[in-house]
Each structure stands twice: as C-alpha cells, then as structure tokens.
Scaffold this motif. Structure first.
Motif: not given
Length: 233
Positions: A42-51, A92-98, A108-114
């Motif tokens: 996509s050319g995006a500079a940031v990727l967010i993983l969330q749930a 890449s950024v992961a946001l982890i709840q629960g 979570a571990l392999q994202s750049d920032i968690s």
C-alpha cells in the motif's frame, strides 16, 4: 472476520470475531495474510494490528476440522503471516488487550512496537493443547534469550503484562481503557516523521543479518547518504 483499512498513510488490520476470542481459523488466516499483503503493497508507513472484544486473540483454532487442506499447508500459513509482518516496509504496531496467546503472542513479539493493556496476558501455550510449537522455537530466543524462551515454550505458562514488558514481549503497558487512545497517539507521532526515513530504518534492520563482509555502520552511512542525496524518497 478481518477488517482492513488504509487511511492517511496508515494501514489498519482489525480482528473482529470477538465471539470466538478472535481465534485464527484457516479462513481467518487467509484473510489476515491477504490484509498483510495489501498493507505491504500500500505504501503505508505505519501498520496497526488491533482487535475487537475483551481479548486480542486466543491464537490458532486447534479444534477446527478441515477436509481439503493438509495439516502441513495449514501450519505453513503461520510462516507466511510471520514473514509478511516482519517484512512490512514501515513501522508495525500491535495493540494487545486481554489474552494474546500462542500465534497472537508471536504477532505481538514480531511487531516493531507492541503496547499492551494492563490486563494483557501473553504466552506460547501450544504445549497445553498437546502441540509442539517448533515454529516459535526458531525465533523466540532471538527476542528473549534462550533460557527464557525454553521455559516459556516447555511450560506454556501465562505471562502477565508486567512480566511481558520485563522480558521483552511488549514494549510498555497502559491502563486498559487507554489502549486505543495511546495507539492513536503513537500513530499521530509516527506519521509526523518522513515515511522514507521509517522505511529506510526498517530495510536496514532487515538487511543487518546479511551484512557479513562489511562494517554494518559503514553500510548504514552509505545508505543514509544515498537516501539524502536522492531527495529523501
């Protein structure tokens, strides 16, 4: 099952099956891989993983019965997803709840920032489902060291948010009610930086392991100068 959005140079992948604890079925894995592929192109500079829901994800759905998919092909999807996440050409950024268990802990571990909520629980609990997580064996020690990795893999025990930060599974934790807003704050900060600089940093990190015959710092200087002289693309 998976929601993918691209807005203002930010790609977002949202797990949205809270009724199953966002478990990764075979189809969910395919959708997740498709979303990661789209984000990478996509050319995006940031990727967010969330749930959505109380838990980020309980990991793979071990009770799923597949008639036309071999066990090998099913498990190889883990390798594809992990590779696409690591290769995302930005931050890449992961946001982890629960709970974020097994495969989800790997994300979570392999994202750049968690960032974890203070109620986050991680762990590689495959052994408790009667499985041997050999894929995890190939990378976990690189992040947390061999002694910690072996204990987590052999016991499959739960890891609290506080311990996850201490051993390197998460970068930091915030109150559960602040997780979404902290994610947005981080996105706002990252998107103020030159996208090309973020991609250059990512690519250099990825290439470091293959730089054997040269001084990595000198290679870094050469790449930085080349990027600057090219107009910081």
């Amino acid at each position: 099952m998976i929601r993918y959005e691209l807005t203002n140079n930010v790609a977002r992948i949202t797990l949205d099956t809270p009724e199953t604890g966002n478990k990764f079925t075979y189809q969910l894995m395919l959708d997740f891989i498709a979303a990661l592929t789209a984000a990478g192109k996509s050319g995006a500079a940031v990727l967010i993983l969330q749930a959505i829901g109380n838990d980020f994800s309980l990991g793979r759905d071990h009770g799923e019965k597949l008639e036309n998919v071999s066990r090998r092909d099913n498990l190889k999807l883990i390798l594809k997803a992990n590779s696409l996440l690591r290769q995302f050409p930005g931050v890449s950024v992961a946001l982890i709840q629960g709970r974020g268990m097994a495969f989800a802990s790997g994300l979570a571990l392999q994202s750049d920032i968690s960032i974890g909520a203070d109620n986050a629980v991680l762990g590689f609990n495959e052994i408790r489902h009667g499985l041997a997580p050999l894929v995890v064996v190939t990378y976990l020690a690189d992040y947390v060291g061999p002694k910690v990795a072996k204990e987590l893999i052999y016991t499959g025990r739960d890891v609290t948010a506080e311990e996850a930060v201490r051993i390197g599974l998460l970068n930091r934790i915030v109150p559960a009610g602040d997780l979404a807003s902290e994610g947005e704050r981080l996105v706002s900060e990252l998107t103020t930086f030159p996208p090309g600089a973020l991609r250059l940093i990512h690519n250099f990190y990825e290439d470091l392991k293959n730089i054997n015959d040269e001084d990595p710092a000198l290679v870094g200087v050469d790449r930085l100068v080349t990027w600057i002289e090219a107009g910081k693309p």
